[in-house]
Design an enzyme around this catalytic site. Structure first.
Site, PDB file in Angstrom:
ATOM      1  N   GLU A 103      -2.986  -4.584  -3.020  1.00  0.00           N
ATOM      2  CA  GLU A 103      -3.481  -5.489  -4.060  1.00  0.00           C
ATOM      3  C   GLU A 103      -3.524  -4.796  -5.415  1.00  0.00           C
ATOM      4  OE1 GLU A 103      -4.707  -4.864  -1.104  1.00  0.00           O
ATOM      5  OE2 GLU A 103      -5.729  -6.593  -0.225  1.00  0.00           O
ATOM      6  N   GLU A 122       0.381   5.210   0.657  1.00  0.00           N
ATOM      7  CA  GLU A 122      -0.548   6.238   1.154  1.00  0.00           C
ATOM      8  C   GLU A 122      -0.105   7.637   0.713  1.00  0.00           C
ATOM      9  OE1 GLU A 122      -0.970   5.506   5.363  1.00  0.00           O
ATOM     10  OE2 GLU A 122      -2.110   3.671   4.978  1.00  0.00           O
ATOM     11  N   CYS A 138     -10.100  -5.243   0.632  1.00  0.00           N
ATOM     12  CA  CYS A 138     -11.216  -4.298   0.718  1.00  0.00           C
ATOM     13  C   CYS A 138     -12.107  -4.473  -0.519  1.00  0.00           C
ATOM     14  CB  CYS A 138     -10.704  -2.868   0.812  1.00  0.00           C
ATOM     15  SG  CYS A 138     -10.143  -2.184  -0.755  1.00  0.00           S
ATOM     16  N   CYS A 173      -4.198   0.659  -2.324  1.00  0.00           N
ATOM     17  CA  CYS A 173      -3.979  -0.591  -1.594  1.00  0.00           C
ATOM     18  C   CYS A 173      -2.890  -1.442  -2.252  1.00  0.00           C
ATOM     19  CB  CYS A 173      -5.262  -1.417  -1.562  1.00  0.00           C
ATOM     20  SG  CYS A 173      -6.599  -0.692  -0.608  1.00  0.00           S
ATOM     21  N   CYS A 198     -10.602  -3.512  -3.912  1.00  0.00           N
ATOM     22  CA  CYS A 198      -9.611  -4.487  -4.389  1.00  0.00           C
ATOM     23  C   CYS A 198     -10.283  -5.777  -4.844  1.00  0.00           C
ATOM     24  CB  CYS A 198      -8.575  -4.772  -3.311  1.00  0.00           C
ATOM     25  SG  CYS A 198      -7.486  -3.358  -3.041  1.00  0.00           S
ATOM     26  N   ASN A 202       0.837  -1.206   0.000  1.00  0.00           N
ATOM     27  CA  ASN A 202       0.000   0.000   0.000  1.00  0.00           C
ATOM     28  C   ASN A 202       0.871   1.255   0.000  1.00  0.00           C
ATOM     29  OD1 ASN A 202       0.604  -0.900   2.660  1.00  0.00           O
ATOM     30  ND2 ASN A 202      -1.033   0.321   3.534  1.00  0.00           N
TER      31      ASN A 202
HETATM   32  N1  THU Z   1      -5.194  -1.599   2.619  1.00  0.00           N
HETATM   33  C1  THU Z   1      -4.660  -2.397   1.644  1.00  0.00           C
HETATM   34  O1  THU Z   1      -3.542  -2.155   1.166  1.00  0.00           O
HETATM   35  N2  THU Z   1      -5.372  -3.474   1.247  1.00  0.00           N
HETATM   36  C2  THU Z   1      -6.599  -3.810   1.735  1.00  0.00           C
HETATM   37  O2  THU Z   1      -7.224  -4.716   1.217  1.00  0.00           O
HETATM   38  C3  THU Z   1      -7.148  -3.106   2.879  1.00  0.00           C
HETATM   39  C4  THU Z   1      -6.485  -1.825   3.224  1.00  0.00           C
HETATM   40  C5  THU Z   1      -4.431  -0.427   3.052  1.00  0.00           C
HETATM   41  C6  THU Z   1      -5.032   0.878   2.629  1.00  0.00           C
HETATM   42  C7  THU Z   1      -4.473   1.806   3.678  1.00  0.00           C
HETATM   43  O3  THU Z   1      -3.191   2.261   3.249  1.00  0.00           O
HETATM   44  C8  THU Z   1      -4.285   0.940   4.904  1.00  0.00           C
HETATM   45  O4  THU Z   1      -4.341  -0.408   4.446  1.00  0.00           O
HETATM   46  C9  THU Z   1      -5.344   1.148   5.976  1.00  0.00           C
HETATM   47  O5  THU Z   1      -6.618   1.059   5.447  1.00  0.00           O
END
Ligand code: THU
Length: 162
Positions: A75, A64, A112, A73, A115, A62
Site C-alpha cells: 500500500e 522486503e 496493516c 508494504c 498503511c 511489498n
Molecule cells: N504487507 C503488506 O504489504 N501490506 C499489508 O497491509 C500487510 C502486510 C506485507 C509486509 C510483509 O512484506 C508481508 O506482507 C508480511 O507481513
C-alpha cells in the site's frame, strides 16, 4: 461520564463476479500485482492497484529486505508511486490482494496499521475519500466507502496544528 460508539458498514461480495466491470478488472489487476512483490522472507505477496481521478492506474507491491524492518508494504509503495507520478491527483479507489504462497489466499486481508495511517493521510492531503476493496486471490471482496473508516480516532495533520 458517557459512552460513545463508533460503527461503520461495509459491503461483502461473494466473488469478484459481483463487482462492476471496472472494479472487477482492477481487483484482477491487484491479484496479478502480487507477482510483483519481493517477499523472499515472508512468502506473503501483496498487490495493490489504484485508479486515480484522472483515470490513471498505479500499482504497488511489498518490497522486503534482509534487514526485516526495512521492508515496505504494498500500500505504501503504491502511495509513493501515485504521489510522484501524479502529484495532487486524488485516488478514487484502491484494490488490495495477496498471495500467501505457503498458505491459503481466499479471505480478504485489510491493511496493516501503518498503511491505514498512510492511506488516511493521503485522503486528507488530496481532500478526497478513497474507496477500498480488499480480497485474496479468490473468494470474498470487502468494500469500504472510505479507507480511513478502518482507522477511527486517528492521529492526523489537524492534531499537529493544535
Ligand atoms: N504487507 C503488506 O504489504 N501490506 C499489508 O497491509 C500487510 C502486510 C506485507 C509486509 C510483509 O512484506 C508481508 O506482507 C508480511 O507481513
Amino acid at each position: 461520564m458517557y459512552k460513545q460508539t463508533i460503527q461503520f458498514e461495509y459491503e461483502v461480495f461473494d466473488t469478484i463476479e459481483e463487482l462492476s466491470t471496472e472494479d472487477k478488472m482492477l481487483m484482477e489487476e491487484a491479484r496479478k500485482a502480487t507477482a510483483l512483490a519481493y517477499a523472499p522472507y515472508s512468502k506473503f505477496k501483496v498487490g495493490a492497484v489504484a485508479i486515480l481521478n484522472n483515470g490513471e492506474i498505479v500499482k504497488g507491491s511489498n518490497q522486503e529486505n534482509a534487514s526485516y524492518p526495512v521492508g515496505i508494504c504494498a500500500e505504501r509503495t503504491l502511495l509513493g508511486n501515485a504521489a510522484i507520478l501524479f502529484p495532487e491527483v486524488p485516488i478514487k479507489s484502491l484494490y488490495i490482494s495477496y498471495h500467501n504462497t505457503v498458505g491459503k489466499s481466499n479471505e480478504p486481508i485489510s491493511p496493516c496499521g501503518m498503511c491505514r495511517q498512510a492511506i488516511s493521510e493521503y485522503e486528507h492531503r488530496t481532500h478526497q475519500k478513497i474507496k477500498l476493496f480488499i480480497s485474496g486471490m479468490e473468494g470474498k471482496v470487502f468494500v469500504f466507502e472510505q479507507a480511513s473508516l478502518l482507522l477511527p480516532l486517528s492521529f492526523s495533520p489537524i492534531n499537529l496544528l493544535g
